[in-house]
Design an enzyme around this catalytic site. Structure first.
Site, mmCIF file in Angstrom:
data_model
loop_
_atom_site.group_PDB
_atom_site.id
_atom_site.type_symbol
_atom_site.label_atom_id
_atom_site.label_comp_id
_atom_site.label_asym_id
_atom_site.label_seq_id
_atom_site.Cartn_x
_atom_site.Cartn_y
_atom_site.Cartn_z
ATOM 1 N N HIS A 181 0.860 -1.199 0.000
ATOM 2 C CA HIS A 181 0.000 0.000 0.000
ATOM 3 C C HIS A 181 0.889 1.239 0.000
ATOM 4 O O HIS A 181 1.929 1.266 0.638
ATOM 5 C CB HIS A 181 -0.911 0.016 1.242
ATOM 6 N N ASP A 189 -7.858 -5.304 -0.360
ATOM 7 C CA ASP A 189 -8.312 -6.179 -1.454
ATOM 8 C C ASP A 189 -7.942 -7.636 -1.256
ATOM 9 O O ASP A 189 -8.338 -8.492 -2.047
ATOM 10 C CB ASP A 189 -7.726 -5.689 -2.784
HETATM 11 C C1 SDX Z 1 -6.136 -0.077 -3.186
HETATM 12 O O1 SDX Z 1 -4.372 4.425 -2.284
HETATM 13 C C2 SDX Z 1 -5.329 3.822 -1.666
HETATM 14 O O2 SDX Z 1 -5.755 4.170 -0.588
HETATM 15 C C3 SDX Z 1 -5.899 2.633 -2.426
HETATM 16 C C4 SDX Z 1 -6.910 1.798 -1.677
HETATM 17 C C5 SDX Z 1 -8.199 2.556 -1.439
HETATM 18 O O3 SDX Z 1 -8.916 2.230 -0.489
HETATM 19 O O4 SDX Z 1 -8.546 3.425 -2.280
HETATM 20 O O5 SDX Z 1 -6.382 1.396 -0.429
HETATM 21 C C6 SDX Z 1 -7.298 0.549 -2.472
HETATM 22 O O6 SDX Z 1 -5.904 0.229 -4.310
HETATM 23 C C7 SDX Z 1 -5.256 -1.047 -2.434
HETATM 24 C C8 SDX Z 1 -4.032 -1.550 -3.279
HETATM 25 C C9 SDX Z 1 -4.508 -2.646 -4.226
HETATM 26 N N1 SDX Z 1 -3.437 -3.002 -5.168
HETATM 27 C C10 SDX Z 1 -2.787 -4.186 -5.095
HETATM 28 O O7 SDX Z 1 -2.957 -5.023 -4.219
HETATM 29 C C11 SDX Z 1 -1.807 -4.432 -6.243
HETATM 30 C C12 SDX Z 1 -0.461 -4.910 -5.681
HETATM 31 N N2 SDX Z 1 0.132 -3.817 -4.918
HETATM 32 C C13 SDX Z 1 1.057 -2.988 -5.600
HETATM 33 O O8 SDX Z 1 0.973 -2.846 -6.958
HETATM 34 C C14 SDX Z 1 1.560 -1.783 -4.800
HETATM 35 O O9 SDX Z 1 1.880 -2.231 -3.541
HETATM 36 C C15 SDX Z 1 0.652 -0.572 -4.698
HETATM 37 C C16 SDX Z 1 0.159 -0.142 -6.025
HETATM 38 C C17 SDX Z 1 -0.502 -0.861 -3.803
HETATM 39 C C18 SDX Z 1 1.475 0.557 -4.066
HETATM 40 O O10 SDX Z 1 2.460 0.868 -4.969
HETATM 41 P P1 SDX Z 1 3.644 1.925 -4.627
HETATM 42 O O11 SDX Z 1 3.375 2.615 -3.333
HETATM 43 O O12 SDX Z 1 3.844 2.742 -5.851
HETATM 44 O O13 SDX Z 1 4.881 0.993 -4.354
HETATM 45 P P2 SDX Z 1 5.886 0.475 -5.471
HETATM 46 O O14 SDX Z 1 5.121 -0.105 -6.645
HETATM 47 O O15 SDX Z 1 6.864 1.572 -5.733
HETATM 48 O O16 SDX Z 1 6.627 -0.739 -4.710
HETATM 49 C C19 SDX Z 1 7.698 -0.491 -3.796
HETATM 50 C C20 SDX Z 1 8.508 -1.790 -3.812
HETATM 51 C C21 SDX Z 1 8.939 -2.213 -5.220
HETATM 52 O O17 SDX Z 1 10.106 -2.998 -5.083
HETATM 53 P P3 SDX Z 1 11.556 -2.314 -5.437
HETATM 54 O O18 SDX Z 1 11.426 -1.671 -6.817
HETATM 55 O O19 SDX Z 1 11.765 -1.295 -4.325
HETATM 56 O O20 SDX Z 1 12.529 -3.470 -5.413
HETATM 57 O O21 SDX Z 1 7.707 -2.874 -3.326
HETATM 58 C C22 SDX Z 1 7.516 -3.821 -4.377
HETATM 59 C C23 SDX Z 1 7.839 -3.117 -5.679
HETATM 60 O O22 SDX Z 1 8.275 -4.076 -6.649
HETATM 61 N N3 SDX Z 1 6.107 -4.223 -4.330
HETATM 62 C C24 SDX Z 1 5.664 -5.471 -4.482
HETATM 63 C C25 SDX Z 1 4.261 -5.382 -4.307
HETATM 64 N N4 SDX Z 1 3.910 -4.110 -4.068
HETATM 65 C C26 SDX Z 1 5.053 -3.392 -4.087
HETATM 66 N N5 SDX Z 1 6.304 -6.644 -4.756
HETATM 67 C C27 SDX Z 1 5.511 -7.740 -4.843
HETATM 68 N N6 SDX Z 1 4.167 -7.735 -4.670
HETATM 69 C C28 SDX Z 1 3.510 -6.571 -4.408
HETATM 70 N N7 SDX Z 1 2.175 -6.569 -4.242
#
Ligand code: SDX
Length: 392
Positions: A271, A328
């Site tokens: 998140h 989710d």
């Molecule tokens: C919702 O914003 C809100 O409030 C949203 C929400 C709401 O109520 O409106 O809470 C609802 O959208 C919840 C999130 C649902 N999405 C997912 O579950 C999809 C999987 N999660 C990710 O795509 C991610 O964690 C996000 C989109 C939720 C957050 O993305 P960020 O903050 O941009 O973080 P990032 O993509 O920059 O990741 C940081 C690191 C990365 O690794 P490095 O490049 O540092 O090596 O963490 C890793 C990412 O690769 N990472 C994950 C991961 N999420 C982040 N690795 C594996 N699995 C994951 N799910």
């Protein structure tokens, strides 16, 4: 960087607005709607009460709540011509695309732009959207099955109506299960608002040009559809089903998530704001056990989800990146137990989030926020002269 412009992709460190609606503390895992904790609201309130709280700022008195529900019931009929619009879609169309289109189509039948500074006009638009949204959301499902489209039943309360809109067949009597209604009520409350997330920021951005409420919400639905946002609840179930099909080995998927070459995103994890735990995920996980237990549903997917969570929470990759289950991760398991099909999960999220979108749109307009228009850092070509066709 040129002038005072600082690049902040994804607005990770940008406050886009001032708001009195929802308070999040990502470190402490705190979520409040208008100062009330999500834990208390999920336990003690009904969804329509929380809609009123988010949109009008206070918990309603009994009279105000009754008046709100009565006013919504004035607008629960959807223009019959909307059926010819939905008939234009193939049964394979994704419900979120249909819902966004139908929400926008509602404008054709309610063309008068709402001036949010006229409370009566705003109240009517809010009740219209609240009333019609449940109906058109259910139509996206009924249409996909080739079933007749149901009408809102003004003798039932709001959340109970959704189940009859979705599942009532003309060939047999339909009775809603109070356990299911209570579970849905809680899930909608937990999804109702979340400060400046992607879809809410979209609603505010579109509304900042003074586009109407319905048009702004239609845009928000499209933003929510994305698998990185609300679309994650559908992606989680598809991921868990794939893990189940491949023998249920959670560790293999944890390893895949860490694979530098082809990193697999563990859907439902991580998140932007919550860096310890998502308080909603905690409540939903507990509710999943309760609802499946009460309904007598044995779903191996729930065990796989718990195994995945346990494996991730002890793995350095996830711990170092502060990746925990989000809203989710478990919600789809409950929807599935309630008989909601997977491709309708994000529609469920949209129904829950509707009051938040409305409240935020209203606040943005009443605060007379300027039109959203960020700058950029230009990295393209310097000035160059035109090249005639025969010289290219
Ligand atoms: C919702 O914003 C809100 O409030 C949203 C929400 C709401 O109520 O409106 O809470 C609802 O959208 C919840 C999130 C649902 N999405 C997912 O579950 C999809 C999987 N999660 C990710 O795509 C991610 O964690 C996000 C989109 C939720 C957050 O993305 P960020 O903050 O941009 O973080 P990032 O993509 O920059 O990741 C940081 C690191 C990365 O690794 P490095 O490049 O540092 O090596 O963490 C890793 C990412 O690769 N990472 C994950 C991961 N999420 C982040 N690795 C594996 N699995 C994951 N799910």
């Amino acid at each position: 960087l040129s002038g005072a412009i600082t690049l902040d992709q994804g607005y990770k460190n940008t406050g886009a607005c001032k708001s009195e609606i929802t308070f999040l503390d990502g470190e402490e895992g705190i979520l409040h709607y208008r100062g009330y904790s999500i834990e208390e609201l999920a336990e003690k309130a009904h969804f329509l009460e929380v809609c009123y709280l988010l949109i009008f700022g206070e918990l309603p008195t009994k009279t105000q709540l009754l008046e709100f529900e009565t006013h919504i019931r004035r607008y629960t009929l959807v223009n019959e011509e909307m059926k010819s619009i939905i008939d234009g879609f193939p049964t394979t169309a994704h419900p979120m695309g249909v819902l966004s289109a139908l929400t926008s189509a509602l404008i054709a039948f309610n063309p008068k732009a709402v001036n949010p500074e006229h409370p009566d006009e705003l109240y009517e638009a809010v009740c219209k959207l609240m009333g019609k949204f449940l109906v058109i959301a259910s139509w996206t499902y009924r249409k996909s099955l080739g079933y007749p489209l149901n009408y809102y039943d003004n003798t039932l309360e709001y959340v109970e109506n959704f189940m009859q809109l979705m599942f009532k067949l003309p060939t047999e009597p339909y009775k809603t299960d109070p356990v299911i209604v209570k579970a849905l009520d809680k899930l909608f409350i937990l999804h109702a608002d979340h400060e400046q997330n992607c879809s809410t920021s979209t609603v505010r951005m579109v509304g900042s040009s003074h586009a109407g409420l319905f048009a702004s919400v239609s845009a928000g639905i499209s933003a929510l559809w994305g698998p990185l946002h609300g679309g994650a609840n559908q992606a989680v179930l598809e991921m868990l089903e794939e893990i189940q099909k491949n023998g249920g080995d959670a560790d293999k998927y944890i390893a895949k998530a860490k694979d530098k070459e082809d990193p697999f995103r563990l859907m439902g994890f991580g998140h932007r704001v919550y860096k310890n735990f998502d308080p909603r995920a905690k409540i939903i996980k507990k509710a999943a056990d309760e609802v499946l237990g009460t309904l007598g549903v044995e779903d191996p997917i729930l065990e796989i989800a718990k195994k995945l969570e346990a494996a991730a929470l002890t793995d350095e990759y996830f711990i170092s990146r502060k990746l925990y289950p989000n809203v989710d991760f478990y919600s789809g398991i409950i929807y599935r137990a309630l008989g909601i099909p997977t491709d309708m999960f994000t529609v469920m999220f949209a129904i829950g989030r509707l009051p938040g979108w409305i409240a935020q749109w209203k606040e943005m307009r009443l605060n007379k926020e300027p039109i959203g228009r960020p700058r950029q850092v230009y990295t393209g070509s310097p000035l160059r002269s035109f090249v005639e066709m025969d010289k290219r």
